[in-house]
Design an enzyme around this catalytic site. Structure first.
Site, PDB file in Angstrom:
ATOM      1  N   GLU A 266     -13.636  39.895  27.080  1.00  0.00           N
ATOM      2  CA  GLU A 266     -12.573  39.093  26.461  1.00  0.00           C
ATOM      3  C   GLU A 266     -13.174  37.879  25.745  1.00  0.00           C
ATOM      4  OE1 GLU A 266      -9.776  40.530  26.268  1.00  0.00           O
ATOM      5  OE2 GLU A 266     -10.173  42.046  27.801  1.00  0.00           O
ATOM      6  N   HIS A 269     -13.976  38.860  22.266  1.00  0.00           N
ATOM      7  CA  HIS A 269     -12.780  38.788  21.404  1.00  0.00           C
ATOM      8  C   HIS A 269     -12.510  37.334  21.011  1.00  0.00           C
ATOM      9  CE1 HIS A 269     -11.367  42.892  21.634  1.00  0.00           C
ATOM     10  NE2 HIS A 269     -11.283  42.900  22.953  1.00  0.00           N
ATOM     11  N   GLU A 295     -13.030  45.191  18.755  1.00  0.00           N
ATOM     12  CA  GLU A 295     -13.718  45.830  19.880  1.00  0.00           C
ATOM     13  C   GLU A 295     -15.233  45.857  19.656  1.00  0.00           C
ATOM     14  OE1 GLU A 295     -12.673  46.622  22.876  1.00  0.00           O
ATOM     15  OE2 GLU A 295     -10.681  45.898  22.345  1.00  0.00           O
TER      16      GLU A 295
END
Ligand SMILES: [Zn+2]
Length: 495
Positions: A266, A269, A295
């Protein structure tokens, strides 16, 4: 109207659009992290109203007049404005044929469906989720027809997550992957049969793991003024601009490694979102450009960096201290083997780097068949289990560990899954290019990711949505080539 006045209108539109997205995003994040379970019905109504406002803002007469003017005068404007016009036109063409009522109903359905999925997963009860899932699939299929009446609905869905992606391209990509991945996994897995991970089992208190998350976010270079971490059942990242990015994780007290890789994933991201250019972050071109590019960043940090020998050796001293004395006797090599075990398994999010794409392929095949009308939603569990046996050689004991494990379909994200595998392949090609320019592993060994972050920011993050994903990727790496990804895996495992 002068050009100047028209641009003023455009920026007013962008401010409103941002505000609606911001509001519904905060509610989504709240609903998935701290809101009481009973709040979902009321939240559904509010999200429905917000969706309606967004819809009107981006389809009404005022909007159509503005867009018409912008298109007519496109040549008068700079490159960023031209791109905004292009993206607006694209969004408008997608949404204009969806009836307003259906749009709002769909937002409500998703809140109900997510709630039904959570309950169904908890109770291992696919039947209670089935009516919601059936409606979600019916709706996304109907919307795909509204959006592009002449196209294959599944092509339309793929294109929404990755501009230009088609069933044909996916079939080719996955076909190549499968041919090399299945034997590769079979060759590597036996070497890991006797890995002893007992030191990483047992009691790892959530409080200590929370501090570990803070440490990892620091190593990654995440700006804590603009990025926080919350807790949820299924980790995700949400962003409202580069000034407010929220990642989440889930702590299992018997396994610190699970949350560790959620945070790194995460965090990848989040870095992407935090790196979008200042001048575009609040407008139409803000945010990451596609799910696969997203991704490619999260999985790059999670696997390529996070599961490297250099990274694991670098953080082991911290782990030994933080969780003393449990890891005192663990060597860097032992730690590396624990986090790189290759073993066909049931749960996608916990899957190793080698078998992960096979989990994605199962979902790709199934959603493709449902959208084509070749598979009924009620028959999903049986087909799911059959494909897990065929691709991964594992038996699914119950639906909560099978077809109910992911939230994506409950949330209407059909056409999303291929992005994970394509993103992994993108990541391997980014690494190949990056190594030509900087000392990747030297930086990782020192715990300094500045150069890596800088390289990615310069080539990917800062552009936000200024370039389409395929164009962006090819400008850096040339054409997508799944063999580069497989070669990278083979290299990592010394095959
Ligand atoms: Zn992700």
């Amino acid at each position: 109207m002068t050009d100047e006045k028209l641009l003023q209108k455009l920026s007013e539109y962008e401010r409103k659009r941002f505000a609606y997205t911001h509001a519904s995003g905060i509610m989504y994040y709240d609903g998935d992290t701290v809101a009481p379970p009973g709040s979902y019905l009321v939240r559904g109504d509010t999200m429905g109203e917000l969706a309606m406002l967004s819809y009107k803002l981006s389809t009404g007469k005022r909007f159509e007049d503005m867009l018409g003017e912008l298109i007519a005068r496109k040549e008068n404007f700079d490159a960023v404005t031209k791109r905004k016009i292009e993206l607006l036109k694209r969004d408008y063409d997608e949404i204009k044929n969806v009836p307003a009522r259906e749009y709002a109903d769909y937002a409500r359905l998703l809140v109900e469906s997510m709630n039904a999925w959570r309950e169904a997963k908890k109770n291992n009860s696919f039947e209670t989720f089935l009516p919601f899932l059936t409606r979600v699939f019916e709706t996304v299929k109907r919307f795909a027809r509204y959006m592009a009446p002449d196209s294959d609905p599944y092509d339309t869905m793929l294109d929404r997550y990755e501009k230009g992606l088609t069933v044909k391209a996916c079939d080719g990509f996955f076909g190549k992957l499968r041919a090399r991945l299945v034997p590769l996994a079979a060759e590597i897995a036996p070497r890991y049969e006797n890995v002893d991970d007992s030191a990483f089992r047992g009691c790892y208190p959530a409080a200590l793991q929370r501090e570990f998350s803070e440490y990892l976010m620091g190593v990654m270079g995440l700006d804590r003024e603009r990025c926080i971490i919350g807790e949820t059942e299924h980790p995700f990242t949400t962003n409202f601009s580069k000034y407010d990015v929220r990642i989440t994780t889930h702590y299992y007290e018997d396994s610190p490694v699970s949350s560790m890789y959620s945070v790194i994933h995460e965090g990848g991201h989040a870095l992407y979102e935090l790196g979008v250019g200042d001048d575009i972050t609040l407008g139409i071109c803000g945010g990451g450009v596609s799910m696969a590019i997203h991704e490619s960043q999260s999985r790059f940090y999670e696997n390529i960096i996070g599961r490297s020998r250099e990274f694991t050796a670098m953080i082991l001293p911290y782990l030994r201290k933080q969780f003393a004395p449990r890891l005192d006797g663990v060597t860097p090599e032992e730690f590396w083997r624990v986090v790189t075990v290759v073993k066909p398994s049931l749960i996608r999010t916990e899957a190793d780097e080698v078998t992960y794409a096979l989990h994605v392929m199962v979902r790709y095949e199934l959603e493709k068949q449902i959208v084509a009308g070749n598979l009924k939603v009620k028959d999903l569990p049986g087909e799911w289990n059959r494909l897990y046996r065929e691709y991964l050689g594992v038996d699914v004991p119950r639906d909560s560990e099978g077809v109910l494990q992911d939230m994506h379909w409950a949330d209407g994200n059909v056409g999303y899954f291929p992005s994970y595998a394509i993103g992994s392949a993108y990541g391997a090609q980014f690494l190949r290019e990056m190594q030509k320019d900087i000392d990747v592993w030297g930086g990782v060994s020192k715990g300094d990711l500045t150069e890596i972050n800088g390289w990615l920011c310069d080539r990917i993050w800062k552009y936000g949505q200024l370039r389409d994903p395929g164009e962006l990727f090819e400008s850096i790496c040339g054409p997508l080539d799944p063999d580069v990804f497989i070669d990278y895996l083979a290299g990592r495992y010394g095959v």
